[in-house]
Motif scaffolding. Sequence first.
Motif, short mmCIF file in Angstrom:
data_model
loop_
_atom_site.label_atom_id
_atom_site.label_comp_id
_atom_site.label_asym_id
_atom_site.label_seq_id
_atom_site.Cartn_x
_atom_site.Cartn_y
_atom_site.Cartn_z
N THR A 236 -8.89 -44.03 -96.50
CA THR A 236 -8.47 -43.75 -97.87
C THR A 236 -9.49 -44.37 -98.84
OG1 THR A 236 -7.09 -45.75 -97.79
CG2 THR A 236 -6.02 -43.65 -97.31
N GLU A 237 -9.49 -43.87 -100.07
CA GLU A 237 -10.46 -44.35 -101.06
C GLU A 237 -10.27 -45.82 -101.40
OE1 GLU A 237 -10.42 -41.86 -104.47
OE2 GLU A 237 -11.11 -40.07 -103.40
N SER A 238 -9.05 -46.26 -101.37
CA SER A 238 -8.77 -47.67 -101.56
C SER A 238 -7.79 -48.11 -100.49
CB SER A 238 -8.20 -47.94 -102.96
OG SER A 238 -6.96 -47.26 -103.13
N VAL A 239 -7.73 -49.41 -100.25
CA VAL A 239 -6.88 -49.93 -99.19
C VAL A 239 -5.97 -51.01 -99.74
CG1 VAL A 239 -8.52 -49.42 -97.35
CG2 VAL A 239 -8.66 -51.61 -98.55
N LYS A 240 -4.87 -51.25 -99.01
CA LYS A 240 -3.96 -52.31 -99.40
C LYS A 240 -4.65 -53.67 -99.24
CE LYS A 240 0.13 -49.61 -98.21
NZ LYS A 240 -0.61 -48.32 -98.10
N ALA A 241 -4.33 -54.57 -100.13
CA ALA A 241 -5.06 -55.84 -100.20
C ALA A 241 -4.92 -56.65 -98.92
CB ALA A 241 -4.56 -56.65 -101.40
N GLU A 242 -3.71 -56.68 -98.35
CA GLU A 242 -3.48 -57.52 -97.17
C GLU A 242 -3.83 -56.74 -95.89
OE1 GLU A 242 -1.01 -58.84 -100.54
OE2 GLU A 242 -1.18 -56.94 -99.49
N PRO A 243 -4.78 -57.24 -95.11
CA PRO A 243 -5.15 -56.57 -93.85
C PRO A 243 -4.14 -56.86 -92.74
CG PRO A 243 -6.42 -58.56 -94.09
CD PRO A 243 -5.58 -58.45 -95.34
N ILE A 244 -4.19 -56.03 -91.69
CA ILE A 244 -3.39 -56.22 -90.48
C ILE A 244 -4.32 -56.71 -89.37
CG2 ILE A 244 -2.01 -55.07 -88.71
CD1 ILE A 244 -1.14 -53.05 -90.84
N LEU A 245 -3.91 -57.76 -88.68
CA LEU A 245 -4.64 -58.25 -87.51
C LEU A 245 -3.78 -58.03 -86.28
CD1 LEU A 245 -6.82 -59.80 -85.92
CD2 LEU A 245 -5.62 -61.92 -86.54
N LEU A 312 -12.86 -61.32 -96.13
CA LEU A 312 -11.92 -61.00 -97.22
C LEU A 312 -11.36 -62.29 -97.78
CD1 LEU A 312 -9.97 -58.14 -95.37
CD2 LEU A 312 -11.94 -57.89 -96.89
N PRO A 313 -12.13 -63.02 -98.54
CA PRO A 313 -11.68 -64.33 -99.04
C PRO A 313 -10.40 -64.22 -99.87
CG PRO A 313 -14.03 -63.99 -99.43
CD PRO A 313 -13.49 -62.67 -98.99
N GLY A 314 -9.47 -65.13 -99.58
CA GLY A 314 -8.27 -65.23 -100.38
C GLY A 314 -7.16 -64.26 -100.03
N ARG A 315 -7.40 -63.36 -99.10
CA ARG A 315 -6.37 -62.37 -98.75
C ARG A 315 -5.53 -62.87 -97.56
NH1 ARG A 315 -9.05 -56.36 -99.16
NH2 ARG A 315 -10.68 -56.84 -100.69
N LYS A 316 -4.22 -62.79 -97.71
CA LYS A 316 -3.34 -63.16 -96.61
C LYS A 316 -3.23 -62.01 -95.62
CE LYS A 316 -0.64 -66.68 -99.00
NZ LYS A 316 0.70 -67.23 -99.27
N ILE A 317 -2.81 -62.33 -94.41
CA ILE A 317 -2.90 -61.40 -93.28
C ILE A 317 -1.52 -61.06 -92.73
CG2 ILE A 317 -3.83 -61.13 -90.93
CD1 ILE A 317 -5.97 -63.23 -91.75
N HIS A 318 -1.32 -59.77 -92.44
CA HIS A 318 -0.16 -59.33 -91.67
C HIS A 318 -0.52 -59.45 -90.19
CE1 HIS A 318 2.03 -57.83 -95.12
NE2 HIS A 318 1.06 -57.01 -95.45
N SER A 562 1.57 -57.29 -101.58
CA SER A 562 1.44 -57.50 -103.03
C SER A 562 1.43 -56.20 -103.81
CB SER A 562 0.14 -58.27 -103.32
OG SER A 562 -0.99 -57.49 -102.93
N GLY A 563 1.12 -55.10 -103.15
CA GLY A 563 1.00 -53.82 -103.85
C GLY A 563 -0.39 -53.60 -104.42
N GLU A 564 -1.22 -54.61 -104.38
CA GLU A 564 -2.58 -54.50 -104.90
C GLU A 564 -3.43 -53.69 -103.93
OE1 GLU A 564 -6.22 -57.48 -106.33
OE2 GLU A 564 -4.43 -58.28 -105.35
N ARG A 565 -4.35 -52.89 -104.48
CA ARG A 565 -5.25 -52.10 -103.65
C ARG A 565 -6.69 -52.48 -103.98
NH1 ARG A 565 -2.42 -47.95 -101.12
NH2 ARG A 565 -4.37 -46.97 -100.48
N LYS A 566 -7.53 -52.36 -102.97
CA LYS A 566 -8.93 -52.75 -103.10
C LYS A 566 -9.82 -51.56 -102.74
CE LYS A 566 -8.22 -57.20 -103.88
NZ LYS A 566 -8.72 -57.95 -105.05
N PRO A 567 -11.07 -51.58 -103.15
CA PRO A 567 -11.98 -50.51 -102.77
C PRO A 567 -12.32 -50.58 -101.28
CG PRO A 567 -13.16 -52.22 -103.94
CD PRO A 567 -11.70 -52.55 -104.05
N LEU A 568 -13.09 -49.59 -100.82
CA LEU A 568 -13.49 -49.54 -99.42
C LEU A 568 -14.16 -50.83 -98.99
CD1 LEU A 568 -14.94 -45.92 -99.18
CD2 LEU A 568 -12.74 -46.72 -98.36
N LEU A 569 -13.92 -51.23 -97.75
CA LEU A 569 -14.45 -52.50 -97.26
C LEU A 569 -15.82 -52.35 -96.60
CD1 LEU A 569 -11.17 -53.93 -95.77
CD2 LEU A 569 -12.24 -54.54 -97.92
N LEU A 570 -15.99 -51.31 -95.78
CA LEU A 570 -17.24 -51.13 -95.08
C LEU A 570 -18.26 -50.49 -96.02
CD1 LEU A 570 -16.15 -49.98 -91.51
CD2 LEU A 570 -16.95 -52.21 -92.25
N ASP A 571 -19.07 -51.28 -96.66
CA ASP A 571 -20.02 -50.78 -97.63
C ASP A 571 -21.46 -50.94 -97.17
OD1 ASP A 571 -20.22 -53.47 -97.69
OD2 ASP A 571 -19.71 -53.72 -99.81
#
Length: 588
Positions: A236-245, A312-318, A562-571
């Motif tokens: 997707t063009e943007s992703v949810k702020a909290e990643p899944i591990l 991903l500094p500062g982002r909490k993890i699922h 959080s509902g926050e979305r971020k841009p693509l990660l792999l740049d």
Amino acid sequence: MKHELDLTRLASAKEVEPFEQAAAAIDQAFHGMVARYTNVLSPMVFGAAFMDWGVHLALSPGKQMQIAVDQLFQWQRFGAIMLESLTGQRSTHAILPRPEDNRFSEPEWRQWPYYAFWQAFLLQQEWWHKATTGVEGVTQKHEQVVAFGMRQLLDIWAPSNFIVTNPAVRRRMRETNGANLMDGAANFLEDWQKLRTGQRPIGTEAYQVGRDVAVTPGKVVFRNRLIELILYTPKTESVKAEPILFVPAWIMKYYILDLSPSNSLVRYLVEQGFTVFMISWHNPSEADRDLSLEDYRRLGIMAAIDAISMLLPGRKIHATGYCLGGTLLSIAAATMARDGCEKLKTVSMIAAQVDFREGGELTLFIDESQLKFLEDLMRQQGFLDGRQMLGAFQLLRSNDLFWSRIIHDYLMGKRHSMTDLIAWNTDTTRMPYRMHSEYLRKLFLDNDLAEGRFETDGRPIAVNDIHVPIFAVGTEKDHIAPWKSVFKIHLLAKTEVTFLLTSSGHNAGIISEIGHPGRHYRFHTKTEKDHYIHSNRWFAIAKRQEGSWWPQWVDWLQEHSSGERKPLLLDGNVSAFADAPGTYVLEA
């Protein structure tokens, strides 16, 4: 004189010690040799159980009279069944197989004399169950071991296992003019050759890792001696702020969570806008014999969390753990909670246990005798081979995983169609000697994690220290992590717990893609203020819902994000060691 006596005793002890060491080495070598022929199961486990049962039965004349009378009643019942069958009456005395027993489902089994064969078999099976249970004085575990052992012995003599007494096989012989037996012999020789040379079963070549399975695009963004960390490419063009591990079990390869594109849980989550990381475990060799359970926590989960925090500094993890990976995740999460680390947003545990007191039939064989037997084998090899462990698991479901294959492939002369899940199940891994010994002793045998004795970094941890929301998944037919055992997270965690029970078994129930026929689930959330309810009560109040459980989990993750979305990660700036699926998953 006394001084001289002490010196003599000391000299004698020094002479005896090398002999004792030699004796111990002989025992270890002998146990290791025997273990290779017993699917790593200790004969002493069965010996002690049958001795306990036999002695108490010999001293129980009342129980002896009861089982003798029961045998007479069983023969009387069999006579009534046969009379009703011969006269064409509807049988009111017939015994039905267990719901999971499909050996006698073919229509031919209702015909004479085959009807008599399987009815007699089931009646005898029922009688032996009564004879091996309810003997006063026998420990509960020994009673369960004896009942299990007798069930395995009786299954050898099931009428479905023999050409003369299996009508479906005889029909197949008529249809093929006996060619099915030739085909079956060829199948047996082919399987034996592959087993002898260490090759995977026929048909698995259609599911090559990186070509047919584990094909979700991504990059290996971190690597150490134990893990590769895969970061999957967003869809997707943007992703949810909290990643899944994902923390998969190291007992098998990680890609059960990324099978074919149509049933990949990883692909599904990426398509829902999540950033997904996956731990891929190194397949240990003899050189890794001293890797510990603590190494798996530090070099595995904690190293992965640190790497994600760097990316991903500062982002909490699922954080999400599957099977043994979920157990290890609970240890890591409890350690983080104890140490004040707040990098986790939620914890999801899929078919994972934290309390092993009711861990199913597998726990019947985890005692001091079995562990010593297993440790002697692992001490020689430096690890437990996945094929050795797979044989023990097959014993737990011998009808489905062993005898049904014997009948289908060797008597019927057919081949089971290979699927991605079956192919994955044959892609076994090894477990280091030290780690697996610690896992079985501290968790299965002593239940240290549930009872507050488990230590990390030299200090105890407690599951009730975990304060982030927990999502736990059990499967209805799980023989490895029974759902009522998984459910016990409610007793140990003081935080909000959402429990979901899905249909099918330990692996197939988790692979529940959208549109999979026959899938259903139940779920219910216990808040921190709610009182504990028993699993039976939970089952009654949790409404059954049709379909895959995946969307329900996604909704839960979104509610706890959080509902926050971020841009693509792999740049292009992310340092990659390799493309997914990486190199560790390819290690044989």
